[in-house]
Design a protein around this motif. Structure first.
Motif, PDB file in Angstrom:
ATOM      1  N   THR A 160     -11.095  -3.579 -14.337  1.00 32.29           N
ATOM      2  CA  THR A 160     -11.030  -4.786 -13.514  1.00 32.29           C
ATOM      3  C   THR A 160      -9.925  -4.591 -12.472  1.00 32.29           C
ATOM      4  O   THR A 160      -9.186  -3.610 -12.524  1.00 32.29           O
ATOM      5  CB  THR A 160     -10.700  -6.044 -14.354  1.00 32.29           C
ATOM      6  OG1 THR A 160      -9.415  -5.864 -14.969  1.00 32.29           O
ATOM      7  CG2 THR A 160     -11.764  -6.296 -15.417  1.00 32.29           C
ATOM      8  N   ALA A 161      -9.818  -5.538 -11.553  1.00 34.67           N
ATOM      9  CA  ALA A 161      -8.802  -5.420 -10.502  1.00 34.67           C
ATOM     10  C   ALA A 161      -8.398  -6.794 -10.001  1.00 34.67           C
ATOM     11  O   ALA A 161      -9.187  -7.746 -10.056  1.00 34.67           O
ATOM     12  CB  ALA A 161      -9.317  -4.578  -9.345  1.00 34.67           C
ATOM     13  N   ASP A 162      -7.174  -6.890  -9.520  1.00 37.30           N
ATOM     14  CA  ASP A 162      -6.703  -8.086  -8.832  1.00 37.30           C
ATOM     15  C   ASP A 162      -7.175  -8.050  -7.383  1.00 37.30           C
ATOM     16  O   ASP A 162      -7.076  -7.010  -6.717  1.00 37.30           O
ATOM     17  CB  ASP A 162      -5.167  -8.142  -8.839  1.00 37.30           C
ATOM     18  CG  ASP A 162      -4.600  -8.664 -10.147  1.00 37.30           C
ATOM     19  OD1 ASP A 162      -5.370  -9.189 -10.978  1.00 37.30           O
ATOM     20  OD2 ASP A 162      -3.374  -8.535 -10.346  1.00 37.30           O
ATOM     21  N   GLY A 163      -7.661  -9.171  -6.891  1.00 36.83           N
ATOM     22  CA  GLY A 163      -8.034  -9.285  -5.486  1.00 36.83           C
ATOM     23  C   GLY A 163      -8.967  -8.185  -5.018  1.00 36.83           C
ATOM     24  O   GLY A 163      -9.918  -7.828  -5.712  1.00 36.83           O
ATOM     25  N   LYS A 174      -6.421  -2.658 -15.782  1.00 36.80           N
ATOM     26  CA  LYS A 174      -6.619  -3.581 -14.663  1.00 36.80           C
ATOM     27  C   LYS A 174      -5.788  -3.070 -13.498  1.00 36.80           C
ATOM     28  O   LYS A 174      -4.563  -2.913 -13.620  1.00 36.80           O
ATOM     29  CB  LYS A 174      -6.163  -4.982 -15.057  1.00 36.80           C
ATOM     30  CG  LYS A 174      -6.287  -6.004 -13.946  1.00 36.80           C
ATOM     31  CD  LYS A 174      -5.804  -7.361 -14.431  1.00 36.80           C
ATOM     32  CE  LYS A 174      -5.991  -8.415 -13.374  1.00 36.80           C
ATOM     33  NZ  LYS A 174      -5.485  -9.707 -13.839  1.00 36.80           N
ATOM     34  N   VAL A 211      -3.709  -3.583 -10.630  1.00 40.02           N
ATOM     35  CA  VAL A 211      -2.966  -4.761 -10.166  1.00 40.02           C
ATOM     36  C   VAL A 211      -2.351  -4.556  -8.786  1.00 40.02           C
ATOM     37  O   VAL A 211      -1.966  -5.529  -8.138  1.00 40.02           O
ATOM     38  CB  VAL A 211      -1.883  -5.192 -11.185  1.00 40.02           C
ATOM     39  CG1 VAL A 211      -2.532  -5.664 -12.475  1.00 40.02           C
ATOM     40  CG2 VAL A 211      -0.880  -4.097 -11.452  1.00 40.02           C
ATOM     41  N   GLU A 212      -2.271  -3.303  -8.348  1.00 43.63           N
ATOM     42  CA  GLU A 212      -1.742  -3.045  -7.002  1.00 43.63           C
ATOM     43  C   GLU A 212      -2.255  -1.700  -6.527  1.00 43.63           C
ATOM     44  O   GLU A 212      -2.384  -0.748  -7.296  1.00 43.63           O
ATOM     45  CB  GLU A 212      -0.216  -3.044  -7.006  1.00 43.63           C
ATOM     46  CG  GLU A 212       0.396  -2.918  -5.631  1.00 43.63           C
ATOM     47  CD  GLU A 212       1.921  -3.054  -5.617  1.00 43.63           C
ATOM     48  OE1 GLU A 212       2.495  -2.863  -4.541  1.00 43.63           O
ATOM     49  OE2 GLU A 212       2.514  -3.334  -6.661  1.00 43.63           O
TER      50      GLU A 212
END
Length: 172
Positions: free
Chosen positions: A126-129, A163, A165-166
Motif C-alpha cells: 500500500t502507499a500514502d497519497g 506501506k 510512506v514517502e
C-alpha cells in the motif's frame, strides 16, 4: 522492541556517478552527484527518522553518497559496508533485510538500481497519497529514496507487507 512496533526501511539509490575507465565498482560520483547527495541527507534528516543501522554497498559511488549524506545528520548511525548489496537481485536484497537484528527499528540501505526500485516496489503493498504512482511513473533516479513502513519483524519482510510512506527525488 515490541513486534508490534512498526519498522521503517529507507532505500536510497546512490547519487549520479561518472562514466569512467575504472571498473564499474570503482566509479566515483559526478559533480551533480556530489551536489545531490548532501541534499538527500538533509531531506532524510527532515523526515525525522533516526537510523539505527545503515547498510551501504561497497561500490565507490555508494560509499561517497553515504559520506556526503551522513555529514548532514546530527549523529552517524552504525554503518556496515556490505559487498552483497552490489549487483544484488530482489531476492538477495530481501534476504539481507531478513538478516537485520531485531533491535533495529529504522534501517537505511544505500544501493543501486535496479535493486532499490525493485525492493521498494515489491515491499509496498500500500502507499500514502500518490507516492507509489510517482515512483512507478518516475522510476528511481539517482539520489532518490523511498521510505517503507514494515509491520512485525525483519525476518517477516516479504513482498507486499509494507506501506510506502514517502518517496523523494532530487527533482521534487
Amino acid at each position: 522492541m515490541s513486534v508490534d512496533t512498526p519498522r521503517r526501511i529507507v532505500l536510497l539509490r546512490h547519487a549520479k556517478a561518472e562514466w569512467s575507465q575504472d571498473s564499474d565498482h570503482e566509479r566515483p560520483l559526478a559533480e551533480r552527484g556530489r551536489k545531490d547527495a548532501p541534499v538527500a541527507g538533509r531531506k532524510l534528516v527532515d523526515s525525522g527518522i533516526v537510523f539505527d543501522l545503515a547498510l551501504c554497498s561497497t561500490a565507490a559511488r555508494t560509499r561517497e553518497t553515504w559520506k556526503l549524506a551522513v555529514h548532514e545528520m546530527p549523529e552517524r548511525p552504525r554503518t556496515v559496508y556490505e559487498e552483497r548489496l552490489y549487483e544484488a537481485s530482489l531476492g538477495e536484497l530481501i534476504a539481507l533485510v531478513n538478516e537485520t537484528p531485531d533491535d533495529v527499528r529504522d534501517l537505511l540501505v544505500i544501493g543501486h538500481n535496479p535493486g532499490m526500485h525493485a525492493i521498494a516496489d515489491a515491499l509496498a503493498g500500500t502507499a500514502d497519497g500518490d507516492a507509489l504512482a510517482r515512483m512507478t511513473r518516475g522510476g528511481f533516479p539517482t539520489a532518490a529514496f523511498a521510505v517503507v513502513e514494515i509491520p512485525g519483524t525483519w525476518k517477516g519482510v516479504e513482498h507486499g507487507v509494507g506501506k510506502l510512506v514517502e518517496y523523494w527525488t532530487p527533482n521534487d
